[in-house]
Design an enzyme around this catalytic site. Structure first.
Site, short mmCIF file in Angstrom:
data_model
loop_
_atom_site.label_atom_id
_atom_site.label_comp_id
_atom_site.label_asym_id
_atom_site.label_seq_id
_atom_site.Cartn_x
_atom_site.Cartn_y
_atom_site.Cartn_z
N ARG A 1 0.83 -1.13 -0.07
CA ARG A 1 0.01 0.06 -0.04
C ARG A 1 1.02 1.10 -0.15
NH1 ARG A 1 -3.78 -3.53 3.16
NH2 ARG A 1 -2.48 -3.06 4.90
N PHE B 1 -11.21 -4.20 -5.53
CA PHE B 1 -11.29 -5.25 -4.30
C PHE B 1 -10.55 -4.40 -3.21
CE2 PHE B 1 -10.61 -8.03 -8.09
CZ PHE B 1 -11.54 -8.86 -8.02
N SER C 1 -17.34 -5.23 -3.93
CA SER C 1 -19.01 -5.84 -3.51
C SER C 1 -19.40 -5.70 -2.23
CB SER C 1 -18.90 -7.35 -4.20
OG SER C 1 -17.89 -8.17 -3.44
N CYS D 1 -3.35 -13.91 -3.51
CA CYS D 1 -3.40 -14.51 -2.19
C CYS D 1 -3.79 -15.88 -2.23
CB CYS D 1 -4.14 -13.52 -0.99
SG CYS D 1 -5.79 -13.72 -1.32
N1 SAH Z 1 -6.77 -4.55 -0.84
C1 SAH Z 1 -7.60 -4.81 0.40
C2 SAH Z 1 -8.00 -6.36 0.69
C3 SAH Z 1 -8.82 -6.91 -0.25
S1 SAH Z 1 -9.60 -8.28 0.13
C4 SAH Z 1 -6.71 -4.19 1.60
O1 SAH Z 1 -5.59 -3.66 1.21
O2 SAH Z 1 -7.14 -4.11 2.43
C5 SAH Z 1 -10.66 -8.87 -0.95
C6 SAH Z 1 -11.87 -7.88 -1.20
O3 SAH Z 1 -12.67 -8.33 -2.40
C7 SAH Z 1 -12.87 -8.01 0.07
O4 SAH Z 1 -13.27 -6.91 0.19
C8 SAH Z 1 -14.32 -8.54 -0.56
O5 SAH Z 1 -15.27 -7.85 -0.39
C9 SAH Z 1 -14.02 -8.35 -2.22
N2 SAH Z 1 -14.67 -8.99 -3.24
C10 SAH Z 1 -14.70 -10.29 -3.27
N3 SAH Z 1 -15.10 -10.64 -4.62
C11 SAH Z 1 -15.61 -9.44 -5.18
C12 SAH Z 1 -16.14 -9.20 -6.48
N4 SAH Z 1 -16.62 -10.19 -7.28
N5 SAH Z 1 -16.54 -7.93 -6.76
C13 SAH Z 1 -15.81 -6.96 -6.07
N6 SAH Z 1 -15.17 -7.16 -4.78
C14 SAH Z 1 -15.11 -8.35 -4.35
#
Ligand code: SAH
Length: 400
Positions: A215, A231, A254, A344
């Protein structure tokens, strides 16, 4: 007298290489009686003692090694192992800030710290413990006590509600283990950005500490760029992008609750320009297709999806999903644009991931360069004998 788990002939090799898992298929027999989580002596077929492990009759991973040496597994063992893990992190200059009052740091990283199925994250003055193994379950109070001694903190919240506990025959559990009060929402300062953590209801232990350094890198790369964070969860990459001077940051997830926290996180950082931030509750796969149809372009795209392949058995279907989003990502990048792309999934190793991303670029008809290979930070070490521990991998790519 503890029971003895005797391996089938020729099946001792992986434990002799100090891999911590004994699979059911490697076991010849159990001599004596053991309940779930009890410590058993592990022996090769020829009688050689290999160490001590936690027995888990319900799991395909029939035993998880606590030690490969001739030492007892008792309160003192957990005090030593926990304090070593905490001290080793405290000694690393790059983690120094994380031991301050608003730090966020992983203190115990399961197998790679010699504690299979035991995860611990610290958010400010709250310790969060997550247990996913029968052995960890048996020793949870000892481990919590060892954490309190090693850190000088007084509150431990247990987030043992991960689905994988069912594989070990364990019920979910969530609540205070040491100390009490309402469920906490500590605010950590991550490389200067304030982030609220929902310890009781957030994903994993509340937050994805493994992406801390990535980040920051995103922030460093964001100046003047149109950033798309896919995401986004509670907005970690987005906040760093804003702090780094992004021209605009569009974030997609989502999960409505995650986006609510993301908006709150923006208000925890009053110096950031909220007018440059947009949040979209949507499915990333659909949203990216819509953007493509609209001809939209971005200069920096982050793709940090959830675990598509929890194990190698899911690798093929996961590969399709990774290829799909990376293909869409490449198509939305402006010339010279940057892609930070992650997986991951334990079932997808770094080489395979790079191959999937290369296939996506080929299908998108673009050339790209790898600027950096990315991984979790130093508080998520990977045991050399436990390559499964390297679950998070990423690539920083530039469109040529
Ligand atoms: N990048 C974030 C962590 C991501 S975790 C950080 O730095 O904190 C993955 C995320 O993907 C979750 O918040 C989950 O709600 C979301 N997610 C899962 N499937 C999804 C989809 N099809 N479309 C959008 N978001 C999704």
């Amino acid at each position: 007298m503890s029971a003895t788990l005797i391996l089938a002939p020729g099946r001792e090799r992986s434990v002799m290489r100090r891999h911590p898992w004994v699979f059911a298929g490697s076991v010849d027999r159990l001599e004596g009686r053991a309940r779930p989580g009890d410590t058993v002596l592990v022996q090769a077929a020829n009688g050689r003692v290999l160490g001590r492990a936690a027995y888990s009759p319900a799991s395909q991973i029939r035993a998880r090694m606590w030690t490969f040496d001739d030492v007892s597994v008792d309160d003192a063992f957990f005090r030593r192992t926990v304090s070593r893990a905490v001290e080793q992190r405290r000694e690393l200059p790059e983690l120094a800030a994380e031991f301050g009052p608003a730090g966020g740091v992983r203190l115990l990283h399961g197998e790679s710290d010699g504690l299979p199925g035991v995860i611990t994250d610290r958010y400010g003055d709250v310790i969060v413990l997550q247990i996913t193994s029968a052995g960890g379950e048996k020793w949870r109070l000892s481990i919590a006590d060892a954490l309190v001694r090693a850190t000088g903190l007084t509150r431990v919240f247990e987030r043992s509600d991960s689905d994988v506990r069912a594989l070990e025959g364990l019920e979910p559990r969530c609540g205070w283990l040491v100390g009490d009060g309402d469920a906490p929402f500590p605010v950590i300062a991550e490389h200067g950005v304030n982030i609220e953590v929902d310890v009781a209801g957030g994903h994993k232990t509340g937050f994805y500490l493994d992406q801390r350094d990535n980040r920051r890198l995103c922030g460093e790369l964001s100046a003047g760029r149109r950033v798309l964070n896919c995401f986004c969860y509670t907005g970690g990459f987005s906040l760093h992008a804003l702090a780094g001077g992004a021209q605009s940051v569009l974030s997609i997830d989502s999960s409505g609750p995650a986006l609510e926290t993301a908006r709150r996180n923006l208000s925890h950082n009053p110096a950031l320009d909220s007018a440059r931030a947009d949040w979209l509750e949507a499915d990333v796969f659909q949203a990216l297709r819509t953007f493509r149809a609209e001809g939209r372009k971005f200069d920096l795209i982050v793709l940090d999806p959830p675990k598509f392949a929890p194990s190698a058995a899911h690798a093929r279907s996961a590969a399709r999903a990774y290829k799909d989003i990376n293909l869409l990502g490449f198509r939305l990048l402006a010339p010279g644009g940057l892609l930070m792309t992650y997986s991951c999934s334990g079932g997808v190793d770094p080489d395979f991931f790079q191959k999937i991303v290369a296939d996506a670029a080929a299908d998108a008809g673009v050339s790209a360069q790898v600027l950096r290979r990315l991984a979790a930070g130093a508080d998520h070490p990977v045991g050399l004998a436990f390559p499964e521990g390297e679950y998070l991998k990423g690539l920083l790519l530039r469109l040529c």
